[in-house]
Each structure stands twice: as structure tokens, then as C-alpha cells.
Design a protein around this motif. Structure first.
Motif, PDB file in Angstrom:
ATOM      1  N   PHE A 177      33.758   5.054   1.896  1.00 16.90           N
ATOM      2  CA  PHE A 177      33.706   4.398   3.197  1.00 16.90           C
ATOM      3  C   PHE A 177      32.291   3.895   3.446  1.00 16.90           C
ATOM      4  O   PHE A 177      31.384   4.147   2.658  1.00 16.90           O
ATOM      5  CB  PHE A 177      34.203   5.318   4.325  1.00 16.90           C
ATOM      6  N   ALA A 178      32.099   3.166   4.537  1.00 11.54           N
ATOM      7  CA  ALA A 178      30.824   2.512   4.829  1.00 11.54           C
ATOM      8  C   ALA A 178      29.702   3.518   5.052  1.00 11.54           C
ATOM      9  O   ALA A 178      29.861   4.486   5.798  1.00 11.54           O
ATOM     10  CB  ALA A 178      30.963   1.622   6.060  1.00 11.54           C
ATOM     11  N   ARG A 179      28.558   3.260   4.413  1.00 14.47           N
ATOM     12  CA  ARG A 179      27.383   4.108   4.634  1.00 14.47           C
ATOM     13  C   ARG A 179      26.997   4.083   6.109  1.00 14.47           C
ATOM     14  O   ARG A 179      26.639   5.121   6.675  1.00 14.47           O
ATOM     15  CB  ARG A 179      26.217   3.633   3.766  1.00 14.47           C
ATOM     16  N   ASP A 180      27.082   2.906   6.750  1.00 15.33           N
ATOM     17  CA  ASP A 180      26.725   2.788   8.169  1.00 15.33           C
ATOM     18  C   ASP A 180      27.520   3.755   9.040  1.00 15.33           C
ATOM     19  O   ASP A 180      27.012   4.268  10.034  1.00 15.33           O
ATOM     20  CB  ASP A 180      26.959   1.365   8.672  1.00 15.33           C
ATOM     21  N   LEU A 181      28.762   3.983   8.681  1.00 11.05           N
ATOM     22  CA  LEU A 181      29.615   4.899   9.443  1.00 11.05           C
ATOM     23  C   LEU A 181      29.053   6.323   9.406  1.00 11.05           C
ATOM     24  O   LEU A 181      28.977   6.999  10.433  1.00 11.05           O
ATOM     25  CB  LEU A 181      31.033   4.864   8.873  1.00 11.05           C
ATOM     26  N   LEU A 182      28.622   6.761   8.244  1.00  9.48           N
ATOM     27  CA  LEU A 182      28.063   8.107   8.119  1.00  9.48           C
ATOM     28  C   LEU A 182      26.704   8.192   8.806  1.00  9.48           C
ATOM     29  O   LEU A 182      26.406   9.173   9.488  1.00  9.48           O
ATOM     30  CB  LEU A 182      27.960   8.498   6.646  1.00  9.48           C
ATOM     31  N   VAL A 183      25.888   7.144   8.660  1.00  3.65           N
ATOM     32  CA  VAL A 183      24.571   7.123   9.310  1.00  3.65           C
ATOM     33  C   VAL A 183      24.742   7.247  10.823  1.00  3.65           C
ATOM     34  O   VAL A 183      24.088   8.069  11.475  1.00  3.65           O
ATOM     35  CB  VAL A 183      23.795   5.828   8.953  1.00  3.65           C
ATOM     36  N   GLU A 184      25.625   6.455  11.399  1.00  3.88           N
ATOM     37  CA  GLU A 184      25.838   6.504  12.846  1.00  3.88           C
ATOM     38  C   GLU A 184      26.470   7.824  13.265  1.00  3.88           C
ATOM     39  O   GLU A 184      26.107   8.404  14.291  1.00  3.88           O
ATOM     40  CB  GLU A 184      26.721   5.334  13.297  1.00  3.88           C
ATOM     41  N   GLY A 242      48.305  12.850   4.404  1.00  3.29           N
ATOM     42  CA  GLY A 242      47.932  13.883   5.357  1.00  3.29           C
ATOM     43  C   GLY A 242      46.573  13.625   5.966  1.00  3.29           C
ATOM     44  O   GLY A 242      45.970  12.572   5.771  1.00  3.29           O
ATOM     45  N   GLU A 243      46.108  14.621   6.699  1.00  6.78           N
ATOM     46  CA  GLU A 243      44.831  14.517   7.391  1.00  6.78           C
ATOM     47  C   GLU A 243      43.984  15.736   7.087  1.00  6.78           C
ATOM     48  O   GLU A 243      44.507  16.799   6.764  1.00  6.78           O
ATOM     49  CB  GLU A 243      45.051  14.411   8.898  1.00  6.78           C
ATOM     50  N   ALA A 244      42.668  15.560   7.197  1.00  3.12           N
ATOM     51  CA  ALA A 244      41.756  16.684   6.995  1.00  3.12           C
ATOM     52  C   ALA A 244      40.592  16.551   7.967  1.00  3.12           C
ATOM     53  O   ALA A 244      40.113  15.450   8.238  1.00  3.12           O
ATOM     54  CB  ALA A 244      41.240  16.708   5.564  1.00  3.12           C
ATOM     55  N   LEU A 245      40.152  17.686   8.480  1.00  6.58           N
ATOM     56  CA  LEU A 245      38.959  17.751   9.313  1.00  6.58           C
ATOM     57  C   LEU A 245      37.958  18.600   8.541  1.00  6.58           C
ATOM     58  O   LEU A 245      38.218  19.766   8.237  1.00  6.58           O
ATOM     59  CB  LEU A 245      39.262  18.378  10.679  1.00  6.58           C
ATOM     60  N   LEU A 246      36.819  17.973   8.200  1.00  2.69           N
ATOM     61  CA  LEU A 246      35.814  18.649   7.388  1.00  2.69           C
ATOM     62  C   LEU A 246      34.512  18.767   8.156  1.00  2.69           C
ATOM     63  O   LEU A 246      34.150  17.884   8.920  1.00  2.69           O
ATOM     64  CB  LEU A 246      35.591  17.870   6.094  1.00  2.69           C
ATOM     65  N   GLU A 247      33.817  19.870   7.913  1.00  2.80           N
ATOM     66  CA  GLU A 247      32.538  20.132   8.563  1.00  2.80           C
ATOM     67  C   GLU A 247      31.468  20.188   7.484  1.00  2.80           C
ATOM     68  O   GLU A 247      31.608  20.892   6.489  1.00  2.80           O
ATOM     69  CB  GLU A 247      32.633  21.480   9.286  1.00  2.80           C
ATOM     70  N   ALA A 248      30.399  19.411   7.698  1.00  2.71           N
ATOM     71  CA  ALA A 248      29.294  19.369   6.741  1.00  2.71           C
ATOM     72  C   ALA A 248      28.007  19.781   7.442  1.00  2.71           C
ATOM     73  O   ALA A 248      27.830  19.502   8.624  1.00  2.71           O
ATOM     74  CB  ALA A 248      29.140  17.958   6.185  1.00  2.71           C
ATOM     75  N   PRO A 249      27.098  20.443   6.736  1.00  5.18           N
ATOM     76  CA  PRO A 249      25.814  20.799   7.338  1.00  5.18           C
ATOM     77  C   PRO A 249      25.014  19.526   7.643  1.00  5.18           C
ATOM     78  O   PRO A 249      24.730  18.732   6.734  1.00  5.18           O
ATOM     79  CB  PRO A 249      25.115  21.639   6.270  1.00  5.18           C
ATOM     80  N   ALA A 250      24.676  19.312   8.911  1.00 12.05           N
ATOM     81  CA  ALA A 250      24.020  18.071   9.331  1.00 12.05           C
ATOM     82  C   ALA A 250      22.693  17.849   8.612  1.00 12.05           C
ATOM     83  O   ALA A 250      22.393  16.724   8.203  1.00 12.05           O
ATOM     84  CB  ALA A 250      23.814  18.068  10.844  1.00 12.05           C
ATOM     85  N   ALA A 251      21.888  18.890   8.439  1.00  7.95           N
ATOM     86  CA  ALA A 251      20.567  18.722   7.822  1.00  7.95           C
ATOM     87  C   ALA A 251      20.693  18.222   6.382  1.00  7.95           C
ATOM     88  O   ALA A 251      19.937  17.348   5.953  1.00  7.95           O
ATOM     89  CB  ALA A 251      19.786  20.026   7.871  1.00  7.95           C
ATOM     90  N   GLN A 252      21.659  18.758   5.637  1.00  5.77           N
ATOM     91  CA  GLN A 252      21.842  18.339   4.244  1.00  5.77           C
ATOM     92  C   GLN A 252      22.350  16.902   4.153  1.00  5.77           C
ATOM     93  O   GLN A 252      21.891  16.127   3.315  1.00  5.77           O
ATOM     94  CB  GLN A 252      22.794  19.290   3.523  1.00  5.77           C
ATOM     95  N   VAL A 253      23.281  16.543   5.039  1.00  6.15           N
ATOM     96  CA  VAL A 253      23.807  15.174   5.042  1.00  6.15           C
ATOM     97  C   VAL A 253      22.705  14.197   5.440  1.00  6.15           C
ATOM     98  O   VAL A 253      22.518  13.157   4.807  1.00  6.15           O
ATOM     99  CB  VAL A 253      25.021  15.047   5.996  1.00  6.15           C
ATOM    100  N   ALA A 254      21.937  14.545   6.480  1.00  3.10           N
ATOM    101  CA  ALA A 254      20.862  13.658   6.953  1.00  3.10           C
ATOM    102  C   ALA A 254      19.780  13.481   5.889  1.00  3.10           C
ATOM    103  O   ALA A 254      19.277  12.366   5.688  1.00  3.10           O
ATOM    104  CB  ALA A 254      20.261  14.207   8.246  1.00  3.10           C
ATOM    105  N   ALA A 255      19.429  14.539   5.176  1.00  9.91           N
ATOM    106  CA  ALA A 255      18.406  14.444   4.128  1.00  9.91           C
ATOM    107  C   ALA A 255      18.884  13.537   2.990  1.00  9.91           C
ATOM    108  O   ALA A 255      18.124  12.721   2.474  1.00  9.91           O
ATOM    109  CB  ALA A 255      18.059  15.831   3.596  1.00  9.91           C
ATOM    110  N   TRP A 256      20.159  13.676   2.621  1.00 15.97           N
ATOM    111  CA  TRP A 256      20.716  12.818   1.574  1.00 15.97           C
ATOM    112  C   TRP A 256      20.757  11.361   2.046  1.00 15.97           C
ATOM    113  O   TRP A 256      20.379  10.456   1.295  1.00 15.97           O
ATOM    114  CB  TRP A 256      22.115  13.323   1.193  1.00 15.97           C
ATOM    115  N   LEU A 257      21.205  11.130   3.277  1.00 17.89           N
ATOM    116  CA  LEU A 257      21.240   9.768   3.812  1.00 17.89           C
ATOM    117  C   LEU A 257      19.846   9.151   3.831  1.00 17.89           C
ATOM    118  O   LEU A 257      19.679   7.974   3.521  1.00 17.89           O
ATOM    119  CB  LEU A 257      21.838   9.757   5.223  1.00 17.89           C
TER     120      LEU A 257
END
Length: 137
Positions: free
Chosen positions: A54-61, A94-109
């Protein structure tokens, strides 16, 4: 043209119910030859990994505020006093709701944004060079 890949392995939590979640190993990947997208592989190392793009912008926002509609929605939240990013994925299966550690996602982004700053994605594709080559013939 040389392409670069930025990857990060992390453990997400699939929220099954308010009281129950399941660990899901995942890999985030960003490729300069596909500069507008992020790729996520769930169940890394399993026989049937699941791939989402999916779009990188979506994850950044989504790290900062709720965004997205349809198949992918992302928003920041808190879980047990820590910052997380929630990712809701919807598919015909189907559907899934996933939780990711914000600090790790933000550092990778941040690494992806330093590599390809917002607004410069088109330069990575080399479309202008290709077009100039075609027109020169």
C-alpha cells in the motif's frame, strides 16, 4: 540504476478481541524501484506468508492521525501506556486488526524518507530518462 531496499523485521500483535491478541512476525520493506509503496509480509518464515502493498504516504500519515479508507486504514493509538500504530486490513478473505510499535515503525519510515524524500518519488522511476531515450530514437 541501482536500487536500494530498506527492511525492518518486527513483531506485530493481531488483535483478536479486547482481551486476546496473537503475535505476528512481520517484515516491512521499502524499495526505491517502487518508491510510492511499502510492502509488508506477515507470518515471515512460515509456509504461507501474507503480502500486502500500500502507499507509503498512508503509513506516514497514519503514524500521526487516522487515515485511509477501504482495504487499508491506519491510525495512532496507545496500548498499555505505549504508542502503537494500528493497521486495519480488509480483503475478500477476511479482516485483520494489527498493532505495531510506533517507535519502530516511525524509525523505519524515517530511513525510507531520508532515502527518497516525499515529492521525489517520481525521480526514482527514471520515467523522464526513458521518455527522452524513446524520443531521441
Amino acid at each position: 540504476m541501482r536500487h536500494t531496499v530498506v527492511e525492518r523485521e518486527l513483531e506485530l500483535r493481531m488483535i483478536v478481541s479486547p482481551e486476546y491478541d496473537v503475535p505476528v512476525p512481520a517484515r516491512l520493506a521499502y524499495r526505491t524501484d517502487d518508491p510510492y509503496a511499502v510492502h509488508v509480509v506477515f507470518h515471515v518464515g512460515s509456509e504461507h506468508p501474507v503480502h500486502w502493498t500500500f502507499a507509503r504516504d498512508l503509513l506516514v500519515e497514519g503514524v500521526f492521525r487516522p487515515c485511509g479508507d477501504g482495504d487499508v486504514r491506519v491510525w495512532p493509538s496507545k496500548a498499555l501506556g505505549r504508542s502503537v500504530v494500528l493497521l486495519a486490513l480488509s480483503a475478500p478473505d477476511g479482516e485483520a486488526l494489527l498493532e505495531a510499535p510506533a517507535a519502530q515503525v516511525a524509525a523505519w519510515l524515517e530511513r525510507t524518507l531520508r532515502l527518497v524524500p516525499p515529492g521525489s518519488e517520481g525521480e526514482q522511476l527514471g520515467i523522464d530518462d526513458e521518455l527522452a531515450g524513446l524520443l531521441a530514437q
